[in-house]
Design an enzyme around this catalytic site. Structure first.
Site, PDB file in Angstrom:
ATOM      1  CG  LEU A 173      -1.957   1.173   1.281  1.00 47.78           C
ATOM      2  CD1 LEU A 173      -3.096   0.690   0.229  1.00 47.78           C
ATOM      3  CD2 LEU A 173      -2.779   0.823   2.776  1.00 47.78           C
TER       4      LEU A 173
ATOM      5  N   GLY B 217       2.195   2.191  -2.768  1.00 54.77           N
ATOM      6  CA  GLY B 217       2.954   2.167  -4.320  1.00 54.77           C
ATOM      7  C   GLY B 217       4.294   2.742  -4.349  1.00 54.77           C
TER       8      GLY B 217
ATOM      9  N   GLY C 277      20.112  10.181 -18.781  1.00 49.50           N
ATOM     10  CA  GLY C 277      18.952  10.826 -18.586  1.00 49.50           C
ATOM     11  C   GLY C 277      18.865  12.139 -17.686  1.00 49.50           C
ATOM     12  N   GLY C 278      18.470  13.280 -18.233  1.00 52.33           N
ATOM     13  CA  GLY C 278      18.712  14.519 -17.398  1.00 52.33           C
ATOM     14  C   GLY C 278      17.436  15.169 -17.130  1.00 52.33           C
TER      15      GLY C 278
ATOM     16  CB  CYS D 115      18.192  16.779 -12.190  1.00 52.84           C
ATOM     17  SG  CYS D 115      18.434  17.345 -13.992  1.00 52.84           S
ATOM     18  CD  GLU D 116      13.887  14.546  -7.551  1.00 48.17           C
ATOM     19  OE1 GLU D 116      13.113  15.449  -7.302  1.00 48.17           O
ATOM     20  OE2 GLU D 116      13.695  13.445  -7.001  1.00 48.17           O
TER      21      GLU D 116
ATOM     22  N   GLY E 134      12.931   8.126 -17.795  1.00 52.87           N
ATOM     23  CA  GLY E 134      11.546   8.029 -17.798  1.00 52.87           C
ATOM     24  C   GLY E 134      10.820   6.874 -17.175  1.00 52.87           C
TER      25      GLY E 134
ATOM     26  CG  HIS F 111      12.686  41.938   5.227  1.00 48.61           C
ATOM     27  ND1 HIS F 111      13.287  41.428   4.064  1.00 48.61           N
ATOM     28  CD2 HIS F 111      13.443  42.375   6.310  1.00 48.61           C
ATOM     29  CE1 HIS F 111      14.599  41.926   4.330  1.00 48.61           C
ATOM     30  NE2 HIS F 111      14.740  42.409   5.497  1.00 48.61           N
TER      31      HIS F 111
END
Length: 463
Positions: free
Chosen positions: A40, A42, A181-182, A187-188, A268, A440
């Protein structure tokens, strides 16, 4: 085979989309059966979002220790204990997993462990974990079977050539890594390994890293990565890889070679729809994705699809929202379809990338008059304190039109995307946002300053 069991709602897949749909449907009074072949939660919980972000945080800690003397703090980085890092990661996953199991049980969702296959009209046959089989029927059926790592034709996964699943289990930091693969995943992981001490080369066939982001964003990330010592091979296609001497020899299309200890294949993720019985049940597919309308209804009456099996951005929070949308539709509530461009996107590398809406190229193709502005984080006090570079880019439909794209690069900018998505989805103009006050010193001020500049009244930026 036992007799068929029925419920108001039958869900195939217990990842982000599936379990969100189950929880919301149960909350709205429906009886729910949820079928999950693995755990559970995924991919997101066990092999994706959560473990990778845990590793990224550990990498951030390593960077902080390494850079501590620059802040006047006496500290040294003595090394990386990957077994302890993995223990930390696994503890995070385990805690969230227990919580999710408790939620599902408390809502009285019927959880079925086993591999399901659609065998007829809103009916799923399950090979149960104990070896038996059972059939389940729903007044409505939701398909939420998720995605899996892709490879390239002729590229075999195994040994030192791995996808993100195996990379999450490494018990040591490789000295040399090639990331094929970029995109977001590439990238991570590249960012993690570089922070933990590896020499990293990213190979990307497209002209830029993060090719789906605005080109300005890609250039900011590439500049930061090169400054960190990563080697970037963009506009360079992969040719082949050979395992040799416990490592890999990667050949590129230009004839050059890169030797490394491991190669991560990050090209991907594809939809997990093969051999699920979808087509046989009259459910249309296109390139492996389930075809739906804007309400996530498939070509089969009473059958819906959510998450990564629906073409579009593969984001856990997209699947989550889609699951809720389907549950609320079935309950007869007033609903609004989900627009993919209004979904926030974050890449948790160092620096982080966050965006919502259109790129400048997309906006130019859609609108006759497009205005842009970039606010550099060098003018933001909190960013200077954090010693991060980057900026905020805004894209609007003309000088007085709504802001149609917001793009951020820098440390922690993922935390700003909540405000950014409200600006985009409520079709605010630069003037609408410029009148609001930001605390700020915060990085959120950078959003305010960017909108002031777009409205023609820049303060901490040159006009």
């Amino acid at each position: 085979m036992a007799s068929e069991k029925s419920a108001d709602l039958l869900i195939l897949g217990g990842g982000s989309g599936g379990y969100a749909c189950a929880l919301r449907a149960a909350q709205l009074g429906m009886s729910v059966i949820l079928i999950e072949a693995d755990k559970l939660g995924g991919t997101c919980l066990h092999n994706g979002c959560i473990p990778t972000k845990a590793l990224l945080h550990a990498a951030e800690v390593a960077d902080s220790v390494r850079e501590a003397p620059g802040f006047g703090i006496k500290a040294t980085l003595d090394g990386i204990d990957m077994s302890a890092v993995n223990s930390y990661k696994d503890d995070v996953i385990a805690g969230l997993y227990r919580g999710l199991q408790g939620l599902v049980a408390s809502r009285e969702v019927g959880l079925v462990s086993g591999h399901g296959r659609v065998v007829g009209d809103r009916t799923v046959e399950v090979e149960l974990a104990d070896g038996g089989t059972a059939r389940y029927h729903g007044e409505a059926l939701v398909l939420a079977t998720g995605s899996q790592s892709k490879s390239l034709p002729g590229l075999s996964i195994g040994g030192a050539v791995m996808t993100s699943d195996r990379a999450l289990e490494l018990d040591s930091v490789p000295e040399r890594v090639v990331v094929l693969g970029g995109g977001v995943i590439g990238c991570e992981f590249a960012s993690v390994w570089s922070s933990l001490g590896a020499h990293v080369t990213i190979v990307e066939a497209a002209p830029n890293l993060l090719p789906t982001e605005d080109p300005w964003t890609s250039k900011q990330v590439e500049r930061a990565f090169r400054k960190r010592g990563l080697v970037l091979r963009t506009k360079t296609a992969f040719s082949s890889v050979t395992e040799s001497g416990g490592g890999v020899d990667v050949e590129l299309a230009d004839g050059s070679h890169i030797e490394a200890d491991v190669m991560l294949v990050a090209v991907g993720r594809g939809p997990r729809t093969a051999d699920m019985g979808f087509a046989e049940a009259g459910i249309d597919l296109e390139r492996g994705f389930v075809v739906t309308d804007e309400w996530l209804q498939t070509s089969a009456p009473g059958v819906f699809a959510v998450g990564d099996i629906v073409a579009g951005p593969q984001l856990a929070h997209r699947g989550f929202a889609q699951g809720i949308l389907v549950a609320e539709q079935l309950a007869g509530l007033d609903c609004v379809p989900i627009a993919d461009k209004g979904i926030p996107r974050v890449t948790y590398s160092n620096p982080e990338v966050a965006s919502v809406g259109l790129t400048e190229v997309e906006a130019t193709a859609q609108y006759d008059d497009v205005s842009t502005v970039v606010y550099d984080l060098g003018g933001n006090g909190k960013s200077r304190i954090l010693r991060t570079s980057g900026g905020v880019k805004l894209v609007s439909a003309g000088p007085d039109g709504p802001v149609v794209g917001i793009h951020l690069v820098g440390a922690r900018v993922g935390e700003l995307i909540g405000e950014a998505q409200l600006i985009y989805n409520w079709e605010a103009t630069a003037g609408d946002v410029a009148q609001h006050i930001h605390a700020h010193p915060t990085q959120a001020e950078a959003l305010g300053e960017a909108h002031l500049a777009l409205a023609g009244k820049a303060l901490h930026a040159h006009s």
